[in-house]
Motif scaffolding. Structure first.
Motif, short mmCIF file in Angstrom:
data_model
loop_
_atom_site.label_atom_id
_atom_site.label_comp_id
_atom_site.label_asym_id
_atom_site.label_seq_id
_atom_site.Cartn_x
_atom_site.Cartn_y
_atom_site.Cartn_z
N LYS A 336 0.76 -1.25 0.01
CA LYS A 336 -0.06 0.02 -0.16
C LYS A 336 0.90 1.18 -0.03
O LYS A 336 2.07 1.23 0.53
CB LYS A 336 -0.82 0.06 1.33
N THR A 351 -13.36 5.56 -1.43
CA THR A 351 -12.66 4.41 -1.60
C THR A 351 -13.34 3.74 -2.76
O THR A 351 -14.30 3.86 -3.17
CB THR A 351 -13.23 3.14 -0.43
N LYS A 354 -9.49 4.96 -8.53
CA LYS A 354 -8.33 4.34 -8.96
C LYS A 354 -7.10 5.55 -8.91
O LYS A 354 -7.43 6.68 -8.91
CB LYS A 354 -8.43 4.05 -10.59
N ALA A 355 -5.83 4.96 -9.00
CA ALA A 355 -4.84 6.03 -8.83
C ALA A 355 -3.69 5.24 -9.51
O ALA A 355 -3.56 4.18 -10.00
CB ALA A 355 -4.31 5.95 -7.52
N GLY A 366 -3.37 1.48 -8.79
CA GLY A 366 -3.53 1.32 -7.37
C GLY A 366 -5.25 1.81 -7.20
O GLY A 366 -5.82 2.39 -7.91
N THR A 367 -5.95 1.24 -6.05
CA THR A 367 -7.20 1.60 -5.65
C THR A 367 -7.14 2.03 -4.30
O THR A 367 -6.46 1.47 -3.22
CB THR A 367 -7.93 0.53 -5.85
N ILE A 368 -7.80 3.17 -3.82
CA ILE A 368 -8.13 3.70 -2.84
C ILE A 368 -8.80 2.66 -1.83
O ILE A 368 -10.07 2.11 -2.21
CB ILE A 368 -9.03 4.93 -2.57
N SER A 369 -8.30 2.02 -0.74
CA SER A 369 -8.84 0.94 0.04
C SER A 369 -9.25 1.53 1.45
O SER A 369 -9.92 0.62 2.22
CB SER A 369 -7.63 -0.10 0.24
N GLU A 388 -5.06 5.00 2.42
CA GLU A 388 -4.28 4.09 1.96
C GLU A 388 -4.68 3.69 0.55
O GLU A 388 -5.82 3.58 0.21
CB GLU A 388 -4.47 2.89 2.89
N ILE A 389 -3.80 3.37 -0.27
CA ILE A 389 -3.76 2.95 -1.57
C ILE A 389 -3.23 1.67 -1.85
O ILE A 389 -2.08 1.54 -1.55
CB ILE A 389 -3.23 4.11 -2.84
N VAL A 406 1.71 9.98 -6.53
CA VAL A 406 0.39 9.32 -6.33
C VAL A 406 -0.46 10.38 -7.33
O VAL A 406 -0.46 11.55 -7.10
CB VAL A 406 -0.28 9.32 -5.23
N ILE A 408 -4.36 10.40 -8.07
CA ILE A 408 -5.63 9.79 -7.83
C ILE A 408 -6.77 10.46 -8.92
O ILE A 408 -7.05 11.73 -8.90
CB ILE A 408 -5.95 10.05 -6.54
#
Length: 492
Positions: A336, A351, A354-355, A366-369, A388-389, A406, A408
């Motif tokens: 992450k 959440t 995408k990033a 990446g994905t915001i989790s 967190e990504i 990053v 986003i």
């Protein structure tokens, strides 16, 4: 072609630089025209004419994004503690190394563990034998007690019955002796009376007197032997037999009473049984724990997942206690990037967004989790919120602890009206733009939507035919009502 593709991936910054170059070229090209126009118009307008760039709104797509930086971290960090106390035989990996799932990390010295297991086993065996012996002795004593109680009940009944029977025999004997004595006494009295009568004429009654005297002697003998008649002898034998039986019963009763007393002293009460049972259970638990500790130590500490050893807090040969921290393993397959955003960007985050993440020169998806629900202050005192990504496609080139760039992708709007971001203005009444209408500056309030680094969506207030002022070439401040000479630029 590959090189051009990479440049396009830089998106806003590269496009903006290109546009500025074009503007500079256009500015140089029209500089002469500007000087001439200003010279001609200055005599007619004391305020001068505004020389400005205009652009027409376009229909297109806009993507809003947030650019920031963060730190590469593992999503799964496992701190390994000593599962049992003992001596460390080996550390089989170094800090910073990659450990595959199942790799042995730490091993124990098993010599001491074997000794402790043996002691626990012997203690359990001895305790179990003692427990079983005590319980068996208690059961045996209980059986003897039950036997004594039952026998005593029978003996007491037998003795009571025998005594009652003996009493009956004695009464029968006594009655027999009394009746015999009474009969002999009565007969003796009758004979005495007859003798007295006969002795009044001894000569005449000589023979009868002799017979009476003989009868008296016989009666006297019978009186002497009256206690030894056959019936009385039988009764006396029976009484003697019963008395002998009673003596035997009393002797056996004494034995049973002694057995009962001894058994009662040997029987465990409920408290003693509970104590023995608890001791037995504790010994079993201790032995079981020792066996479990031995098995755990023998297996050693292995990596539960593939990861990077970030910290080792023990050395070979060290004696550790259960719960002591040994090492830390960071999952290298679940990565992450942790970022912090201000309240202005927080409203744009959710959440699942995408990033694009750049780590060590490589770009990852990446994905915001996760978005934290509590703000903290950074070093400058600004309140920020952590997020967190999740990195979708990590590889071996990712290094934990590095900084990551990053971008986003927060929102996207398609086929909407767009203007350059530099054309937007704002005051206390809201957002607005300046447009050129009939050679003069006109202020138009607008309603905006999402924006990128280059374009902003206009929801209300403009149309594609408007000439939106973006830049003043003459150095004059743009104000409503000023005459303006517009240099039209393409909105593309």
């Amino acid at each position: 072609m590959k090189k051009e593709k990479k440049q396009r991936e830089l998106l806003p910054e590269e496009k903006k630089r290109r546009k500025k170059k074009i503007r500079n070229l256009i500015l140089a090209a029209v500089l002469v025209l500007v000087i001439l126009f200003l010279a001609l118009s200055c005599g007619r307008n004391e305020g001068g004419v505004l020389m400005a760039e205009t652009v027409s709104p376009i229909i297109g797509n806009v993507e809003e994004s947030i650019s920031t930086s963060g730190t590469v971290q593992s999503e799964n960090i496992k701190v390994y503690f000593a599962p049992v106390s003992g001596k460390i035989a080996g550390i089989h990996i170094e800090a910073g190394s990659v450990a595959e799932a199942g790799t042995l990390l730490v091993s124990y010295d098993m010599a001491d563990m074997e000794q402790m297991l043996l002691q626990a086993k012997l203690q359990y065996t001895a305790g179990s034998s003692s427990y079983n012996g005590s319980m068996a002795g208690s059961r045996e004593a209980q059986a003897k007690l039950d036997e004594a109680v039952n026998n005593l009940a029978v003996l007491n009944q037998q003795i009571a019955d025998s005594e009652a029977y003996t009493k009956t025999l004695r009464e029968e004997l006594e009655n027999n002796q009394t009746s015999t004595a009474n009969a002999l006494a009565a007969e003796n009295m009758n004979l005495q009376k007859k003798l007295i009568e006969l002795q009044r004429d001894p000569v005449a009654n000589e023979n009868e007197i002799i017979q009476i005297q003989l009868a008296l002697q016989t009666n006297q003998y019978a009186s002497q032997v009256s206690g030894s008649s056959q019936k009385q002898l039988d009764l006396q034998k029976r009484i003697a037999a019963e008395e002998e039986k009673q003596a035997a019963c009393r002797e056996y009763k004494a034995e049973m009473e002694a057995q009962k007393q001894q058994a009662e002293a040997q029987i465990l009460d409920s408290y003693q049984k509970t104590n023995l049972s608890a001791t037995e259970e504790l010994n079993a638990i201790s032995y079981g724990q020792a066996q479990a500790d031995f098995d755990t130590a023998q297996a050693g500490i292995t990596a539960q997942f593939t990861g990077i050893v970030t910290e080792i807090g023990v050395v070979e040969g060290a004696n550790v206690t259960e719960g002591m921290q040994l090492l830390t393993l960071a999952d290298s397959e679940n990565i992450k990037v942790v970022i912090s955003v201000t309240k202005y960007d927080l409203a744009k985050l959710s959440t699942g967004q995408k990033a694009d993440i750049t780590i060590n020169g490589r770009v990852y998806e990446g994905t915001i989790s996760k978005i934290n629900r509590m703000a903290t202050e950074n070093m400058s005192g600004t309140a920020t919120v952590g997020a967190e990504i999740h990195v979708e496609n990590p590889d071996d080139n990712i290094v934990l602890g590095l900084d990551a760039k990053v971008e986003i992708h927060t929102q996207e709007a398609k086929n909407v009206l767009l203007i350059p971001v530099e054309a937007l203005n704002a005051d206390k009444e809201g957002d607005f733009v300046y447009v050129e209408e009939n050679g003069f500056v006109v202020k138009k309030p607008i309603v905006t939507g999402i924006s990128s680094t280059e374009y902003i969506e206009v929801k209300e207030g403009l149309c594609e035919t408007d000439n939106v002022i973006t830049i003043s070439y003459s150095g004059m401040a743009i104000e409503e009502g000023l005459p303006v000479y517009a240099v039209q630029q393409s909105g593309e």
